[in-house]
Design a protein around this motif. Structure first.
Motif, short mmCIF file in Angstrom:
data_model
loop_
_atom_site.label_atom_id
_atom_site.label_comp_id
_atom_site.label_asym_id
_atom_site.label_seq_id
_atom_site.Cartn_x
_atom_site.Cartn_y
_atom_site.Cartn_z
N CYS A 87 55.33 53.39 49.63
CA CYS A 87 54.67 54.62 50.11
C CYS A 87 53.50 54.23 51.02
CB CYS A 87 54.18 55.46 48.95
SG CYS A 87 55.53 56.16 47.98
N TYR B 180 55.55 45.09 40.14
CA TYR B 180 54.99 45.55 41.41
C TYR B 180 55.48 44.65 42.53
CZ TYR B 180 51.53 47.30 38.07
OH TYR B 180 50.91 47.89 37.01
N VAL C 14 50.02 54.06 39.93
CA VAL C 14 49.76 52.98 40.88
C VAL C 14 50.44 53.38 42.19
CG1 VAL C 14 50.23 50.57 41.44
CG2 VAL C 14 49.69 51.20 39.09
N ILE D 173 63.83 61.44 47.71
CA ILE D 173 62.52 61.64 48.35
C ILE D 173 62.33 60.79 49.61
CG2 ILE D 173 61.31 62.45 46.29
CD1 ILE D 173 60.11 59.63 46.01
N PHE D 174 63.19 59.80 49.84
CA PHE D 174 63.05 58.97 51.04
C PHE D 174 64.02 59.37 52.15
CE2 PHE D 174 61.21 56.21 47.74
CZ PHE D 174 59.97 55.97 48.32
N PRO E 277 61.35 52.84 54.09
CA PRO E 277 60.75 52.60 52.78
C PRO E 277 61.73 52.87 51.64
CG PRO E 277 59.72 54.49 53.88
CD PRO E 277 60.59 53.82 54.89
N HIS F 186 55.86 56.40 38.80
CA HIS F 186 55.25 55.12 39.21
C HIS F 186 53.79 55.08 38.83
CE1 HIS F 186 54.37 51.65 41.86
NE2 HIS F 186 55.67 51.47 41.90
N PHE F 187 53.35 54.88 37.63
CA PHE F 187 54.25 54.82 36.49
C PHE F 187 53.76 55.86 35.49
CE2 PHE F 187 54.22 50.63 38.39
CZ PHE F 187 55.55 50.31 38.43
N GLU G 112 50.34 55.60 34.04
CA GLU G 112 49.60 54.56 34.77
C GLU G 112 49.87 54.69 36.26
OE1 GLU G 112 49.98 50.69 33.03
OE2 GLU G 112 48.98 49.71 34.72
N VAL H 61 55.26 61.20 43.17
CA VAL H 61 55.69 59.81 42.96
C VAL H 61 55.05 59.22 41.70
CG1 VAL H 61 56.14 59.28 45.38
CG2 VAL H 61 53.91 58.72 44.41
#
Lengths: 122, 79, 121
Positions: free
Chosen positions: A46, C63, A41, C24-25, C34, A35-36, A39, A31
């Motif tokens: 998840c 975010y 995070v 992936i989900f 999710p 993401h990202f 960077e 992932v």
């Protein structure tokens, strides 16, 4: 489904509804490629999935998330700076057959996620 | 809307949304501390004021609206 | 996790996603909770990106800050086409509050409110 997002270090259930799970995030999980880039995070969703899997472990049964009343992602969690955390699970049976799940992911003073959701046995 | 009516409505919608006793809302009290707002719940307050009163608090004005008194005045000029 | 932006204005957008089996989900041929939430977040990001693009700015990282009143009615099957409506409720500083509705055909799969932090850099 992503299966290498985290590993369980320890599961300490008080009952089938309540317990604490110690987890370690995997910084090499796919992932983080998106993401990202450059960077990493930990994606909020998840972390929600991690809470569900920890709740399933405590509850010893598969759970579906039916609704999320509120989920706050208060502090950014990154796999490099915050590799370990406690996932607190507290479920209460409701009259409609669902469970109200109150959960948090945190480490020491830091709280990364708080969740209030309705879940049900599948 | 009369000013007194506006004040009562502001107090009651905010007290209900942020789950505080209406009695702790006084004109000179600071909004953020009284309602325990962080940056996320501040957005809820702005959205709530817009849906209840049809007034959008502009980001530039938000810094000036610190107390309930300032909020009543801000709304009274625009409702 | 967004294939297409069907339409976008300053205040709303319509996006689409076809659930691939290797998403992936996906779990047991169903798009999980999710996954639905991430699709909403990425639709909101595409919508924010459209706005910045239209204004000639570079896109920002986003975010999820908060998810509220999210109801998941069903988990879409692999191959389903999601159509998602995003509405900007309000923007305060670097936080955007959006409302989302995800449909599969006539059925509403999920509805949600979300706050997204946009990072300035």
């Amino acid at each position: 489904m992503i299966d290498d997002y985290f590993t369980i270090l320890r599961c300490s259930p008080d009952s089938r509804l309540k317990g604490k799970v110690r987890v370690r995030l995997n910084p090499d999980c796919t992932v983080y490629a998106g993401h990202f880039p450059s960077e990493p995070v930990s994606p909020g969703v998840c972390n929600i999935e991690m809470v569900r899997q920890c709740a399933e472990l405590v509850h010893n049964h598969t759970l579906r998330i039916n609704s999320i009343k509120q989920c706050r992602l208060t502090t950014l969690m990154t796999p490099l700076l915050h590799p370990q955390a406690d996932v607190n699970i507290d479920m209460q049976a409701k009259e409609d057959g669902y469970y109200r799940l109150v959960a948090a992911i945190g480490e020491g003073e830091s709280v990364y996620l708080t969740l209030k959701a309705d879940v049900s046995d599948v | 809307m009369e000013k007194q009516e506006l004040i009562e409505k502001v107090n009651s919608v905010l007290a209900e949304e942020f789950e505080v006793e209406e009695s702790i809302i006084t004109p000179e009290a600071n909004i953020k501390t009284t309602l325990q707002l962080d940056s996320l719940s501040l957005v809820d307050m702005v959205a709530l004021i817009e849906s209840e009163f049809g007034v959008k608090i502009l980001p530039a004005d938000l810094a000036k609206v610190q107390t309930f008194e300032a909020l009543y005045d801000y709304l009274a000029e625009r409702v | 996790m967004v294939d297409v932006v069907w339409s976008a204005t300053e205040t709303e957008a319509e996006t689409g996603l076809t659930i691939a089996s290797d998403n992936i989900f996906v779990k047991d041929s169903l798009f999980s909770e999710p996954g639905l939430i991430e699709h909403i977040a990425q639709s909101a990001a595409a919508f924010a990106g459209y706005g910045t693009f239209a204004r000639g700015e570079s896109p920002k990282l986003g975010y999820i800050g908060e998810i509220k009143d999210c109801i998941i009615n069903c988990l879409p099957e692999v191959g389903s086409e999601l159509r998602t409506h995003i509405q900007l409720v309000i923007e305060v500083g670097s936080i955007r509050l959006i409302k989302a509705e995800v449909r599969v055909g006539e059925k509403i799969a999920a509805t949600c409110q979300m706050k997204i932090f946009l990072k300035d850099d």
